[in-house]
Design a protein around this motif. Sequence first.
Motif, PDB file in Angstrom:
ATOM      1  N   GLN A  24       0.823  -1.203   0.000  1.00 21.53           N
ATOM      2  CA  GLN A  24       0.000   0.000   0.000  1.00 21.53           C
ATOM      3  C   GLN A  24       0.859   1.255   0.000  1.00 21.53           C
ATOM      4  O   GLN A  24       0.488   2.259  -0.608  1.00 21.53           O
ATOM      5  CB  GLN A  24      -0.931  -0.001   1.222  1.00 21.53           C
ATOM      6  N   HIS A  25       2.008   1.189   0.662  1.00 26.80           N
ATOM      7  CA  HIS A  25       2.900   2.359   0.690  1.00 26.80           C
ATOM      8  C   HIS A  25       3.504   2.623  -0.688  1.00 26.80           C
ATOM      9  O   HIS A  25       3.675   3.774  -1.098  1.00 26.80           O
ATOM     10  CB  HIS A  25       4.004   2.138   1.715  1.00 26.80           C
ATOM     11  N   ARG A  38       5.942   5.705  -2.220  1.00 28.73           N
ATOM     12  CA  ARG A  38       5.928   6.910  -1.401  1.00 28.73           C
ATOM     13  C   ARG A  38       7.265   7.083  -0.688  1.00 28.73           C
ATOM     14  O   ARG A  38       7.983   6.106  -0.428  1.00 28.73           O
ATOM     15  CB  ARG A  38       4.822   6.837  -0.355  1.00 28.73           C
ATOM     16  N   TRP A  97       5.424   7.321   5.859  1.00 32.20           N
ATOM     17  CA  TRP A  97       4.969   6.041   6.401  1.00 32.20           C
ATOM     18  C   TRP A  97       3.798   6.204   7.377  1.00 32.20           C
ATOM     19  O   TRP A  97       2.848   5.424   7.358  1.00 32.20           O
ATOM     20  CB  TRP A  97       6.117   5.316   7.102  1.00 32.20           C
ATOM     21  N   LYS A 102       1.518   8.429   7.370  1.00 36.21           N
ATOM     22  CA  LYS A 102       0.310   8.718   6.605  1.00 36.21           C
ATOM     23  C   LYS A 102      -0.254   7.427   6.013  1.00 36.21           C
ATOM     24  O   LYS A 102      -1.484   7.189   6.049  1.00 36.21           O
ATOM     25  CB  LYS A 102       0.615   9.719   5.492  1.00 36.21           C
ATOM     26  N   THR A 103       0.624   6.575   5.467  1.00 32.04           N
ATOM     27  CA  THR A 103       0.173   5.295   4.918  1.00 32.04           C
ATOM     28  C   THR A 103      -0.482   4.439   5.996  1.00 32.04           C
ATOM     29  O   THR A 103      -1.536   3.834   5.781  1.00 32.04           O
ATOM     30  CB  THR A 103       1.362   4.538   4.302  1.00 32.04           C
ATOM     31  N   GLU A 122      -3.954   5.726   6.901  1.00 26.68           N
ATOM     32  CA  GLU A 122      -4.942   5.342   5.889  1.00 26.68           C
ATOM     33  C   GLU A 122      -5.277   3.847   5.993  1.00 26.68           C
ATOM     34  O   GLU A 122      -6.436   3.446   5.883  1.00 26.68           O
ATOM     35  CB  GLU A 122      -4.400   5.655   4.491  1.00 26.68           C
ATOM     36  N   PHE A 123      -4.254   3.044   6.219  1.00 28.95           N
ATOM     37  CA  PHE A 123      -4.440   1.593   6.353  1.00 28.95           C
ATOM     38  C   PHE A 123      -5.334   1.269   7.548  1.00 28.95           C
ATOM     39  O   PHE A 123      -6.225   0.407   7.466  1.00 28.95           O
ATOM     40  CB  PHE A 123      -3.067   0.931   6.516  1.00 28.95           C
TER      41      PHE A 123
END
Length: 483
Positions: A216-217, A220, A225, A227-228, A231-232
């Motif tokens: 998913q990252h 980027r 990290w 932020k990822t 979101e996850f």
Amino acid sequence: MKILDLQNEFRELIAQLRHEVEAASAMGQFDAHKVSENLMCGLLRELCGWSGLRNLNREQANFPGIDLADDTRRVAVQVTATADIGKVKYTLEQFVRHDLHQRYDSLIVYVLTAKQGSYSQAAVDGACEGKCEFSVSKDIWDYKDLCTLAADAEPHKLQAALNHLKAYLRGIPIGLADEDIDPPSSPTESLTANLVELYFPSALYIARLSDALVDQHGKRKPGLWRKTIREFNQENGSPIPSAYVIHSGNLVTFFDLTEQNNPYRHLIETGTTEEHLAGDYCTIDDDHERVFKSLLRFSLQHRLFKERVRWENDTGEFIFLPLEEGHNQREVIWQGEKKAKRNVFSRHFNKKDPSKVFMQKHLSFAADFLRLDDHWFMSITPSWFFSYGINFEKSGFSHESLGWIKRQENNQQVMNHFRFIAAWLSAIDDEDLFSAGGSADSFLSFGSLLTLSGAPSLEESGWRALPTIGEEDAAQPGKMFGL
């Protein structure tokens, strides 16, 4: 050989200390016992290598069960002149009652005089209630155990311990010191740095991030990290504590990642967890020290969030919020030289239209972390933050408001802010320790202020004193902006 001279001198002085304490006890004079706590703290630091050992009674009077502790080594010490089994049992009962066995892995009872020839292990086991281990043959010490440690100590460690012992025995005739014969030409003073001792768990945990999270990252930048992960977690409905950092594809935290229900279990690959000594990890190289400092900051952010103190990323500060929504003030009672009340948040209203908020003023502070040899400190830089709205967003007038206050405050006022914040941190630390509902994930603990002695005395009488500005003046726009 020089080492033999050092050992002989140490043996003579530690025996002298024992006899002085025995004589003082016989006369009903117990001040020597309290002084001996600091003396033993310094000796054990040098001879045992417990560099983080500190006197808990300096932080809280009559600390229950123990007198000295090293949070990094997870060892605690009770210093006493009473050698009987009753004192040992009482110490262990207090140790267990206040859940100190969860913070410290070992307890040493040091007898200032001489320990008994034997103790009942069964009586001690009963006091431990199966919650901690204590050996009457290994964990009760006296001056003979110190002599054994001194015999095995490296020369520079033994010399440091001997110097410490001599310093505390100045009240006992051992000769005149150089300063008694040739006093300094000008007096010295002690300086208080804006640093407080910092303690953290002895171990940290590292685990590889899950493949799903890495996918998913994507491409980027490493700096995104968090932020990822945010979101996850939103997609999976799994909020997590902020007390972690990402480094080289791994999650690093003080949370025990080997526990089945750890809060990051959905972010890491099963079976990849490694436990590391925190003291070793942070000294690998400059990069690992930087990562460790980030972990300390995020762990502090996690802890203070529960106290309604929020991290403000734009300014790099922690700001005090009202305890509940809708409250217009937050006051904290604290103990300095005397008990006082400090206003850490206030909402001021427009005088012409009291239904409108004029400004919201927060006490704030920046925190940084510093390693000096094997000791860690947290620097505290007090400031103020000005906000608007129910989400406490930074005010557009913040720069002007802060500049005005900074021009009015003098050194003593800033020092008082620092002393208050340090005392408040210590107070919430005590709440975690003694409260039945204390937080199990409050990883950071705060010790004494760093005081430096022997600094040249400065003549401050000629300095221009700044006016004292009250809260009422600070709230008035005309006085704040010169209108």
